[in-house]
Design a protein around this motif. Structure first.
Motif, PDB file in Angstrom:
ATOM      1  N   LEU A 101       0.823  -1.163   0.158  1.00 48.61           N
ATOM      2  CA  LEU A 101      -0.166   0.021   0.132  1.00 48.61           C
ATOM      3  C   LEU A 101       0.726   1.181   0.006  1.00 48.61           C
ATOM      4  CD1 LEU A 101      -3.018  -1.067   2.432  1.00 48.61           C
ATOM      5  CD2 LEU A 101      -2.992  -0.461  -0.206  1.00 48.61           C
ATOM      6  N   VAL A 102       1.783   1.220   0.850  1.00 50.90           N
ATOM      7  CA  VAL A 102       2.710   2.323   0.825  1.00 50.90           C
ATOM      8  C   VAL A 102       3.512   2.567  -0.794  1.00 50.90           C
ATOM      9  CG1 VAL A 102       4.957   3.276   1.791  1.00 50.90           C
ATOM     10  CG2 VAL A 102       3.310   2.389   3.349  1.00 50.90           C
ATOM     11  N   GLY A 103       3.958   1.531  -1.372  1.00 49.06           N
ATOM     12  CA  GLY A 103       4.437   1.518  -2.500  1.00 49.06           C
ATOM     13  C   GLY A 103       3.342   1.914  -3.792  1.00 49.06           C
ATOM     14  N   GLY A 104       1.999   1.470  -3.414  1.00 51.67           N
ATOM     15  CA  GLY A 104       1.121   1.984  -4.219  1.00 51.67           C
ATOM     16  C   GLY A 104       0.796   3.429  -4.208  1.00 51.67           C
ATOM     17  N   ALA A 105       0.800   4.152  -3.060  1.00 55.97           N
ATOM     18  CA  ALA A 105       0.478   5.374  -2.830  1.00 55.97           C
ATOM     19  C   ALA A 105       1.715   6.071  -3.484  1.00 55.97           C
ATOM     20  CB  ALA A 105       0.510   5.652  -1.500  1.00 55.97           C
ATOM     21  N   VAL A 106       2.905   5.779  -3.337  1.00 56.25           N
ATOM     22  CA  VAL A 106       3.907   6.350  -4.075  1.00 56.25           C
ATOM     23  C   VAL A 106       3.805   6.250  -5.485  1.00 56.25           C
ATOM     24  CG1 VAL A 106       6.622   6.320  -4.586  1.00 56.25           C
ATOM     25  CG2 VAL A 106       5.466   6.294  -2.201  1.00 56.25           C
ATOM     26  N   GLY A 107       3.565   5.009  -6.029  1.00 55.52           N
ATOM     27  CA  GLY A 107       3.245   5.118  -7.400  1.00 55.52           C
ATOM     28  C   GLY A 107       2.210   5.581  -7.847  1.00 55.52           C
ATOM     29  N   LEU A 108       0.941   6.016  -7.215  1.00 57.99           N
ATOM     30  CA  LEU A 108      -0.096   6.827  -7.415  1.00 57.99           C
ATOM     31  C   LEU A 108       0.290   8.387  -7.622  1.00 57.99           C
ATOM     32  CD1 LEU A 108      -3.252   6.798  -7.990  1.00 57.99           C
ATOM     33  CD2 LEU A 108      -3.469   7.227  -5.599  1.00 57.99           C
ATOM     34  N   LEU A 109       1.386   8.607  -6.786  1.00 58.87           N
ATOM     35  CA  LEU A 109       1.618  10.226  -6.727  1.00 58.87           C
ATOM     36  C   LEU A 109       2.630  10.238  -7.843  1.00 58.87           C
ATOM     37  CD1 LEU A 109       2.497  10.765  -2.814  1.00 58.87           C
ATOM     38  CD2 LEU A 109       0.607  11.675  -4.155  1.00 58.87           C
ATOM     39  N   ALA A 110       3.378   9.202  -8.185  1.00 59.17           N
ATOM     40  CA  ALA A 110       4.304   9.490  -9.422  1.00 59.17           C
ATOM     41  C   ALA A 110       3.370   9.394 -10.791  1.00 59.17           C
ATOM     42  CB  ALA A 110       5.270   8.262  -9.405  1.00 59.17           C
ATOM     43  N   GLY A 111       2.363   8.689 -10.753  1.00 56.53           N
ATOM     44  CA  GLY A 111       1.411   8.803 -11.896  1.00 56.53           C
ATOM     45  C   GLY A 111       0.694  10.139 -11.949  1.00 56.53           C
ATOM     46  N   LEU A 112       0.366  10.592 -11.192  1.00 53.65           N
ATOM     47  CA  LEU A 112      -0.092  12.002 -11.144  1.00 53.65           C
ATOM     48  C   LEU A 112       0.956  12.854 -11.666  1.00 53.65           C
ATOM     49  CD1 LEU A 112      -2.110  12.383  -7.612  1.00 53.65           C
ATOM     50  CD2 LEU A 112      -3.023  12.074 -10.092  1.00 53.65           C
ATOM     51  N   LEU A 113       2.200  12.678 -11.177  1.00 51.76           N
ATOM     52  CA  LEU A 113       3.419  13.592 -11.914  1.00 51.76           C
ATOM     53  C   LEU A 113       3.610  13.328 -13.200  1.00 51.76           C
ATOM     54  CD1 LEU A 113       5.482  15.797 -11.124  1.00 51.76           C
ATOM     55  CD2 LEU A 113       6.977  13.951 -10.635  1.00 51.76           C
ATOM     56  N   ASP A 114       3.415  12.112 -13.620  1.00 50.76           N
ATOM     57  CA  ASP A 114       3.425  11.788 -15.138  1.00 50.76           C
ATOM     58  C   ASP A 114       2.211  12.368 -15.991  1.00 50.76           C
ATOM     59  OD1 ASP A 114       5.771  10.338 -15.130  1.00 50.76           O
ATOM     60  OD2 ASP A 114       4.643   8.391 -14.585  1.00 50.76           O
ATOM     61  N   LEU A 115       1.153  12.749 -15.292  1.00 47.90           N
ATOM     62  CA  LEU A 115       0.217  13.240 -16.055  1.00 47.90           C
ATOM     63  C   LEU A 115       0.366  14.824 -16.312  1.00 47.90           C
ATOM     64  CD1 LEU A 115      -3.363  12.044 -14.155  1.00 47.90           C
ATOM     65  CD2 LEU A 115      -2.508  11.352 -16.423  1.00 47.90           C
ATOM     66  N   VAL A 116       1.095  15.221 -15.512  1.00 46.01           N
ATOM     67  CA  VAL A 116       1.528  16.769 -15.981  1.00 46.01           C
ATOM     68  C   VAL A 116       2.702  16.670 -17.131  1.00 46.01           C
ATOM     69  CG1 VAL A 116       2.684  18.889 -14.925  1.00 46.01           C
ATOM     70  CG2 VAL A 116       1.039  17.425 -13.872  1.00 46.01           C
ATOM     71  N   ARG A 117       3.724  15.794 -16.960  1.00 47.93           N
ATOM     72  CA  ARG A 117       4.714  15.817 -18.180  1.00 47.93           C
ATOM     73  C   ARG A 117       4.250  15.307 -19.317  1.00 47.93           C
ATOM     74  NH1 ARG A 117       8.490  11.384 -16.114  1.00 47.93           N
ATOM     75  NH2 ARG A 117       9.885  12.281 -17.931  1.00 47.93           N
ATOM     76  N   PRO A 118       4.580  16.119 -20.406  1.00 49.83           N
ATOM     77  CA  PRO A 118       3.951  15.944 -21.682  1.00 49.83           C
ATOM     78  C   PRO A 118       4.709  14.833 -22.468  1.00 49.83           C
ATOM     79  CG  PRO A 118       5.038  17.983 -21.605  1.00 49.83           C
ATOM     80  CD  PRO A 118       4.856  17.582 -20.216  1.00 49.83           C
ATOM     81  N   ARG A 119       5.999  14.624 -22.358  1.00 50.53           N
ATOM     82  CA  ARG A 119       6.697  13.553 -22.840  1.00 50.53           C
ATOM     83  C   ARG A 119       6.500  12.175 -22.564  1.00 50.53           C
ATOM     84  NH1 ARG A 119      12.820  15.436 -23.515  1.00 50.53           N
ATOM     85  NH2 ARG A 119      12.522  13.772 -25.158  1.00 50.53           N
ATOM     86  N   THR A 120       5.751  11.951 -21.434  1.00 50.18           N
ATOM     87  CA  THR A 120       5.188  10.689 -21.247  1.00 50.18           C
ATOM     88  C   THR A 120       3.904  10.319 -21.714  1.00 50.18           C
ATOM     89  OG1 THR A 120       4.362  11.383 -19.019  1.00 50.18           O
ATOM     90  CG2 THR A 120       6.510  10.605 -18.893  1.00 50.18           C
ATOM     91  N   ARG A 121       3.475  11.053 -22.482  1.00 50.92           N
ATOM     92  CA  ARG A 121       1.954  10.727 -23.089  1.00 50.92           C
ATOM     93  C   ARG A 121       1.951   9.402 -23.746  1.00 50.92           C
ATOM     94  NH1 ARG A 121      -1.165  15.385 -24.989  1.00 50.92           N
ATOM     95  NH2 ARG A 121      -0.443  16.034 -23.187  1.00 50.92           N
ATOM     96  N   PRO A 122       2.885   9.167 -24.678  1.00 48.63           N
ATOM     97  CA  PRO A 122       2.661   7.810 -25.467  1.00 48.63           C
ATOM     98  C   PRO A 122       2.576   6.800 -24.384  1.00 48.63           C
ATOM     99  CG  PRO A 122       4.351   9.063 -26.471  1.00 48.63           C
ATOM    100  CD  PRO A 122       4.079   9.846 -25.280  1.00 48.63           C
ATOM    101  N   LEU A 123       3.368   6.728 -23.317  1.00 46.03           N
ATOM    102  CA  LEU A 123       3.580   5.564 -22.406  1.00 46.03           C
ATOM    103  C   LEU A 123       2.581   5.591 -21.115  1.00 46.03           C
ATOM    104  CD1 LEU A 123       7.332   5.604 -22.178  1.00 46.03           C
ATOM    105  CD2 LEU A 123       6.152   3.927 -23.560  1.00 46.03           C
ATOM    106  N   ARG A 124       1.624   6.401 -21.293  1.00 42.54           N
ATOM    107  CA  ARG A 124       0.568   6.729 -19.985  1.00 42.54           C
ATOM    108  C   ARG A 124      -0.427   5.377 -20.185  1.00 42.54           C
ATOM    109  NH1 ARG A 124      -0.969  12.773 -20.649  1.00 42.54           N
ATOM    110  NH2 ARG A 124       1.138  13.756 -20.059  1.00 42.54           N
ATOM    111  N   PRO A 125      -0.654   4.825 -19.041  1.00 43.45           N
ATOM    112  CA  PRO A 125      -1.749   3.756 -19.108  1.00 43.45           C
ATOM    113  C   PRO A 125      -3.219   4.267 -19.730  1.00 43.45           C
ATOM    114  CG  PRO A 125      -1.074   4.278 -16.684  1.00 43.45           C
ATOM    115  CD  PRO A 125      -0.444   5.224 -17.647  1.00 43.45           C
ATOM    116  N   GLY A 126      -3.986   3.544 -20.026  1.00 45.37           N
ATOM    117  CA  GLY A 126      -5.161   4.105 -20.255  1.00 45.37           C
ATOM    118  C   GLY A 126      -6.119   4.134 -19.437  1.00 45.37           C
TER     119      GLY A 126
END
Length: 144
Positions: free
Chosen positions: A57-82
């Motif tokens: 759960l701690v790792g999942g929370a960190v992954g969730l925060l990293a995913g939110l950060l990836d939403l802001v980064r335009p260069r990760t657009r092709p690799l974002r999950p659906g």
């Protein structure tokens, strides 16, 4: 100043991809320790399961925060999950929270009927989510 293609590609790597495997491993091991408790009735396995669920759960929370950060980064657009994969990640985390609350109970009845079933459902959902995610990455591999 130009950057090499490998530097550009590594800059586009999503942060969440580093943290997402950690809860998958922890939740899978929690299922295995639940199965070990079911077979042996040794209380050590319940403690292992509880700690694995917490670490996942701690790792999942960190992954969730990293995913939110990836939403802001335009260069990760092709690799974002659906959207479906993101929703499944959230369902997996919600099931893990529920499973952690079940494991907080005392004794055999806290784990064996419902904790074990919740761990198994979480594991199956993780396999399904990984299969959905890998389909997108396999399609992207043909473009590179």
């Amino acid at each position: 100043m130009s950057t090499s293609p490998s530097a550009r590609d590594s800059a586009a790597y999503p942060y969440q991809a580093v943290f997402i495997p950690f809860p998958f491993v922890c939740f899978t091991l929690a299922l295995l320790t639940d199965l070990a408790y079911w077979q042996t009735a040794n209380l050590m396995w319940t403690n292992f399961s509880a700690w694995l669920l917490f670490a996942g759960l701690v790792g999942g929370a960190v992954g969730l925060l990293a995913g939110l950060l990836d939403l802001v980064r335009p260069r990760t657009r092709p690799l974002r999950p659906g959207l479906l994969v993101i929703l499944l990640y959230l369902v997996i985390l919600a099931l893990a929270i529920f499973n952690s609350l079940l494991h907080a109970g005392d004794g055999w009845t806290a784990i064996v009927p419902y904790g074990l079933a919740t761990s198994a459902v979480t594991f199956v959902l993780m396999l399904f989510t990984a299969a959905l995610s890998s389909r997108k990455y396999a399609r992207l591999a043909w473009r590179i």
